[in-house]
Design a protein around this motif. Structure first.
Motif, short mmCIF file in Angstrom:
data_model
loop_
_atom_site.label_atom_id
_atom_site.label_comp_id
_atom_site.label_asym_id
_atom_site.label_seq_id
_atom_site.Cartn_x
_atom_site.Cartn_y
_atom_site.Cartn_z
N LEU A 182 23.13 49.87 45.44
CA LEU A 182 24.40 49.39 44.64
C LEU A 182 24.98 47.92 45.11
O LEU A 182 25.36 47.33 43.97
N ASP A 183 25.00 47.39 46.32
CA ASP A 183 25.32 46.25 46.64
C ASP A 183 24.32 45.20 45.92
O ASP A 183 25.06 44.31 45.39
N ARG A 184 23.13 45.37 45.72
CA ARG A 184 22.00 44.62 45.22
C ARG A 184 22.43 44.48 44.00
O ARG A 184 22.56 43.30 43.23
N LEU A 185 22.68 45.45 43.00
CA LEU A 185 23.05 45.49 41.60
C LEU A 185 24.34 44.69 41.40
O LEU A 185 24.34 44.09 40.33
N GLY A 186 25.17 44.95 42.16
CA GLY A 186 26.60 44.36 42.20
C GLY A 186 26.35 42.72 42.42
O GLY A 186 27.02 41.90 41.92
N ASP A 187 25.42 42.37 43.29
CA ASP A 187 25.13 40.74 43.49
C ASP A 187 24.50 40.40 42.53
O ASP A 187 24.46 39.15 42.34
N GLY A 188 23.61 40.98 41.90
CA GLY A 188 22.70 40.43 40.89
C GLY A 188 22.96 40.60 39.51
O GLY A 188 22.37 40.00 38.38
N LEU A 189 23.94 41.44 39.11
CA LEU A 189 24.34 41.53 37.73
C LEU A 189 25.85 41.74 37.75
O LEU A 189 26.51 41.88 38.60
N CYS A 190 26.30 41.48 36.31
CA CYS A 190 27.62 41.82 36.41
C CYS A 190 28.12 43.25 36.29
O CYS A 190 28.15 44.03 35.31
N ALA A 191 28.63 43.77 37.41
CA ALA A 191 28.58 45.11 37.39
C ALA A 191 30.33 45.71 37.88
O ALA A 191 31.01 44.70 38.27
N ASP A 192 30.95 46.72 37.19
CA ASP A 192 32.14 47.15 37.51
C ASP A 192 32.11 48.12 38.82
O ASP A 192 31.43 49.10 39.12
N ARG A 193 32.59 47.33 39.97
CA ARG A 193 32.78 48.09 41.16
C ARG A 193 33.42 49.33 41.04
O ARG A 193 33.20 50.07 42.23
N ARG A 194 34.18 49.63 40.16
CA ARG A 194 35.07 50.80 40.47
C ARG A 194 34.31 51.72 39.59
O ARG A 194 34.90 53.19 39.56
N ASP B 32 31.68 58.66 31.13
CA ASP B 32 32.34 57.72 30.20
C ASP B 32 33.91 58.00 30.43
O ASP B 32 35.02 57.10 30.42
N ARG B 33 34.23 59.23 30.65
CA ARG B 33 35.70 59.80 30.57
C ARG B 33 36.08 59.72 32.44
O ARG B 33 37.46 59.87 32.45
N ALA B 34 35.24 59.48 33.31
CA ALA B 34 35.70 59.65 34.70
C ALA B 34 36.74 58.50 34.96
O ALA B 34 36.38 57.54 34.59
N PRO B 35 37.81 59.05 35.64
CA PRO B 35 38.48 58.16 36.16
C PRO B 35 37.98 56.80 37.16
O PRO B 35 37.18 57.08 37.90
N SER B 36 38.34 55.60 37.02
CA SER B 36 37.64 54.80 37.71
C SER B 36 38.38 54.69 39.21
O SER B 36 39.28 55.33 39.40
N ARG B 37 37.32 54.11 40.27
CA ARG B 37 37.79 54.14 41.55
C ARG B 37 38.95 53.20 41.84
O ARG B 37 38.99 52.00 41.01
#
Length: 294
Positions: free
Chosen positions: A120-132, A289-294
């Protein structure tokens, strides 16, 4: 923006900015396809599907079952294809080389919970990910590992889905509120719906290992998750022929729990080619899709 619309408030804008991962500014984003990384001295591989658009995108891990592979899981669950169409970054990782499946937290073997957190860290560092908005789903032992990540990643995931594996991983004492879905067939011969030894038809080494394990009934396992989350008001509905849906009317904010029971269903992914029942892939993505964000 419409002249009648109000600009977003500073709090909302700050929340959106906080959700953006470092990869939103990456000069060389990760490319889709088969990728590798090293964790704990082990070379690990994963298949990566990247949606169109700038993001930030939710991230979904799709975990294969015992004796399966990342490629077979991606084809079987269709989460990589359908998820990326909805804007999800989907990573389908492979268990460590020489291993049939994932190492559940607290058991001997590679630190797979640590690897998946690092992924998950790698994907967040290499792509524009929503961390929540990070999620996990899986089939069989991969479903069990997905459920185990609710506790092992201590609330990092907004939602998980376990297909044919919810009774393999027990909840911790106080899991963080999470959207949790489970699918299970009453005629499952690998992970029996009514509990007992898994893989009753196995032989050899797998038979010997299975004889050491006694699984709880699926409904009891999901009731245990309800108690752990603090959910109450259990209800049962029939959303489709041959399908029973167990839900809880009152759960703490951020938690939701559902069990889809497939009457006569086997150890399969509902809706996959050659199977019957509702389309688990669509149901999972709709819930995420409907789940609350962190």
């Amino acid at each position: 923006m419409s002249p009648l619309a109000s600009p977003p408030g500073p709090g909302r804008a700050a929340a959106r900015q906080e959700a953006r991962s470092a990869g939103c500014a990456a000069a060389h984003p990760l490319r889709p396809g088969r990728r590798t990384m090293t964790h704990d001295g082990l070379r690990r591989t994963f298949l990566l599907s990247v949606p169109e658009g700038k993001g930030p995108h939710p991230v979904l891990l799709d975990l294969h079952g015992l004796g399966s592979s990342a490629a077979r899981e991606a084809a079987y669950s269709r989460l990589a294809e359908e998820g990326s169409r909805r804007g999800y970054v989907v990573a389908t990782p492979q268990a460590a080389e020489g291993r049939m499946g994932w190492t559940l937290p607290g058991t001997a073997g590679p630190d797979d919970a640590g690897f998946l957190a690092a992924l998950l860290d790698r994907l967040g560092d290499g792509l524009c990910a929503d961390r929540r908005r990070a999620f996990a789903a899986g089939m069989s032992y991969g479903g069990a590992m997905s459920a185990a990540l609710v506790c092992a990643l201590d609330g990092r995931l907004a939602g998980v889905a376990a297909v044919g594996g919810i009774s393999v991983a027990l909840p911790c004492e106080r899991p963080r509120p999470t959207t949790l879905l489970a699918f299970h067939g009453t005629a499952d011969r690998a992970v029996p719906y009514r509990g007992g030894h898994p893989f009753p038809d196995a032989t050899g080494t797998l038979r010997a290992l299975a004889d050491l394990v006694v699984l709880p009934p699926v409904e009891r396992a999901v009731d245990d998750w309800a108690r752990a989350f603090g959910c109450s008001g259990r209800a049962t509905a029939r959303p489709a022929a041959g399908v029973r849906l167990r839900t809880w009317k009152a759960c703490p904010s951020g938690a939701a729990l559902r069990l889809y029971t497939l009457d006569g269903g086997g150890h399969t992914w509902p809706g996959a080619a050659g199977t019957s029942g509702p389309d688990a892939t669509t149901i999972i993505l709709d819930a995420f899709d409907r789940a609350p964000s962190r």
